[in-house]
Design a protein around this motif. Structure first.
Motif, PDB file in Angstrom:
ATOM      1  N   LYS B 111     108.809  39.044 -60.625  1.00 55.96           N
ATOM      2  CA  LYS B 111     110.123  39.966 -61.547  1.00 55.96           C
ATOM      3  C   LYS B 111     110.416  38.971 -63.054  1.00 55.96           C
ATOM      4  O   LYS B 111     110.751  39.583 -63.943  1.00 55.96           O
ATOM      5  N   CYS B 115     107.139  40.584 -65.155  1.00 57.11           N
ATOM      6  CA  CYS B 115     106.470  41.785 -65.424  1.00 57.11           C
ATOM      7  C   CYS B 115     107.935  42.091 -65.858  1.00 57.11           C
ATOM      8  O   CYS B 115     107.727  43.613 -65.924  1.00 57.11           O
ATOM      9  N   THR B 188     100.051  48.043 -62.171  1.00 56.64           N
ATOM     10  CA  THR B 188     101.359  48.264 -62.919  1.00 56.64           C
ATOM     11  C   THR B 188     101.722  47.600 -63.751  1.00 56.64           C
ATOM     12  O   THR B 188     102.563  48.399 -64.990  1.00 56.64           O
ATOM     13  N   PRO B 195     107.850  46.859 -61.551  1.00 51.21           N
ATOM     14  CA  PRO B 195     107.323  47.479 -59.938  1.00 51.21           C
ATOM     15  C   PRO B 195     108.446  47.465 -59.232  1.00 51.21           C
ATOM     16  O   PRO B 195     109.893  46.720 -59.776  1.00 51.21           O
ATOM     17  N   THR B 196     109.194  47.837 -58.464  1.00 51.31           N
ATOM     18  CA  THR B 196     110.259  48.087 -57.667  1.00 51.31           C
ATOM     19  C   THR B 196     110.558  46.463 -57.091  1.00 51.31           C
ATOM     20  O   THR B 196     109.345  46.194 -56.863  1.00 51.31           O
ATOM     21  N   ASP B 197     111.462  46.687 -56.522  1.00 59.31           N
ATOM     22  CA  ASP B 197     111.512  45.442 -55.366  1.00 59.31           C
ATOM     23  C   ASP B 197     110.278  45.125 -54.391  1.00 59.31           C
ATOM     24  O   ASP B 197     109.971  44.323 -53.650  1.00 59.31           O
ATOM     25  N   GLU B 198     110.741  46.013 -53.854  1.00 63.45           N
ATOM     26  CA  GLU B 198     109.357  46.141 -52.524  1.00 63.45           C
ATOM     27  C   GLU B 198     108.363  46.079 -52.923  1.00 63.45           C
ATOM     28  O   GLU B 198     107.442  45.027 -52.232  1.00 63.45           O
ATOM     29  N   GLU B 199     107.104  46.249 -54.010  1.00 64.91           N
ATOM     30  CA  GLU B 199     106.240  46.328 -54.256  1.00 64.91           C
ATOM     31  C   GLU B 199     105.959  44.927 -54.814  1.00 64.91           C
ATOM     32  O   GLU B 199     105.413  44.154 -54.170  1.00 64.91           O
TER      33      GLU B 199
END
Lengths: 234, 234
Positions: B111, B115, B188, B195-199
């Motif tokens: 994160k 990304c 991604t 990317p989302t937190d879930e990803e």
DNA sequence: GACGTTTTAGACAATGGCGTCTAGTTTTAC
DNA sequence: GTAAAACTAGACGCCATTGTCTAAAACGTC
């Protein structure tokens, strides 16, 4: 700027097949220059020089810079696609000697699809111009990595079915397989250099060994003395 | 082209800290435009517009386009470096609940370093301008991935020493750890999306699970019912 | 060997970006 | 409040590049 010449251009000193040879020469040169300078930085004059062709000839074949660019991308993608297809056809099919077969496969994959000119070109391109040409990016995504991981996923499923591997999520495993295969080459590849055969071999061996440690079936225990040593030393 | 404005530029509507604010605003805008357009494609006028600053002000702070470019790179590198340092200081130190701690670490790493804006900028940059500015590339290599894998390597050694992991080559394992952490995010990330937190969570969990299957110590067997199932079905 | 096509070299206008300069305005510092 | 410093807006010359055009040369085919 004037003394650069691609292999194709060199072959074309005197009309090997006329129009077609020129086209190829232009595409080669353009791929080279676009890759080095990016779309904005590449000048038609330089491409012409590298291709050993007059500027007008380029405009003769391709209406404008962008047309040429698209043509280059399609050309490289087609080549890469053909190569990928031929790679996929060499998938190891037997499960005996799995480690060596997978290693050889990774070596070939990295050598012919990831670390070669076209692979470098496409990777660079997608990163720099992917947002400007989204459909181009989408095409690469589907035909390149998409096809690769799909096929790999199928292979892994086959091997798991035979009991050679134990995998819960084939797609994840396929992506991890590719990622591991590149792990040791990231720097070399980013730098633009071409890894030596020895580097390729070593990288592949590391990757496959780890992959098999994680996913290897019951028969793949190949007890490694180093490991035992490390385990004991704790 | 005229309506784009970075956060920093927006804050600067009226002199928050004078010269310094302008500088930051320019650097932010330049990073944005350079990242989108590349060095050759970026125009000073656009940077000025994005930064809400007159062109002369840019030339006032930076002698020429290349000076600005270098300054931007150094700025981003410094920021990324600080971030990386703060990441490294959050290394999990205990070995109990290793899986969760490593997963959380991978999430944070991806994160905050891979990304995010700066990570994207640096990756793109190194690929496109790395050959033109070799010392820049070298600096990134040493301070970025180099430092990361070195530190990771040390962490893994510590964990192996405790018996939580069984590793023969720490450097290889460190590179593989990073590679696995990115395996599910490649697309991604290349696309430029965040990317989302879930990803992120899912990707990290997949990565760590595989890593521990390969390198987990004797105590890490967490028998997975899925696996047993797959193994039996062969 | 002649004709049609392709290629070449170079001139050309048009565009756009870089970097400089100037004159006028705003901001900061004292 | 005033002087110095920073900023703005815009004009400017310069240069590189794009894409067009033309006349001559090379090529391939019959």
């Amino acid at each position: 700027m004037k003394d650069r010449m691609t292999a194709a251009a060199r072959m074309t000193g005197h009309t090997q097949r006329g129009q077609c040879a020129k086209r190829m020469s232009i595409l080669d040169a353009a791929a080279d220059v676009f890759c080095r300078e990016g779309f904005a930085g590449a000048s038609i004059d330089e491409i012409a020089a590298v291709a050993c062709v007059s500027r007008q000839t380029i405009y003769n074949h391709y209406r404008e810079k962008e047309t040429l660019f698209i043509a280059v991308v399609e050309d490289v993608m087609n080549r890469a696609n053909t190569m990928l297809f031929s790679m996929l056809s060499t998938f190891p099919d037997s499960a005996d000697n799995l480690e060596d077969e997978l290693t050889a496969f990774v070596v070939r994959l990295n050598k012919n699809c990831i670390c070669n000119h076209d692979g470098k070109f496409l990777r660079k391109l997608v990163q720099t111009e992917g947002e400007r040409y989204p459909h181009l990016f989408e095409s690469w995504r589907q035909h390149g990595p998409g096809k690769l991981t799909t096929a790999l996923s199928a292979l892994l499923a086959r091997l798991a079915h035979k009991g050679a591997l134990v995998i819960d999520d084939f797609d994840v495993a396929a992506r991890q397989f590719v990622a591991l295969g590149n792990a040791d080459l990231q720097m070399t590849v980013l730098f633009g250099g071409v890894p030596t055969d020895e580097e390729l071999e070593r990288a592949a061996r590391n990757a496959v060994r780890t992959f098999l440690k994680a996913y290897g079936g019951p028969g793949a225990e190949k007890t490694d003395p180093q490991l035992q040593l490390a385990a004991v030393s704790s």
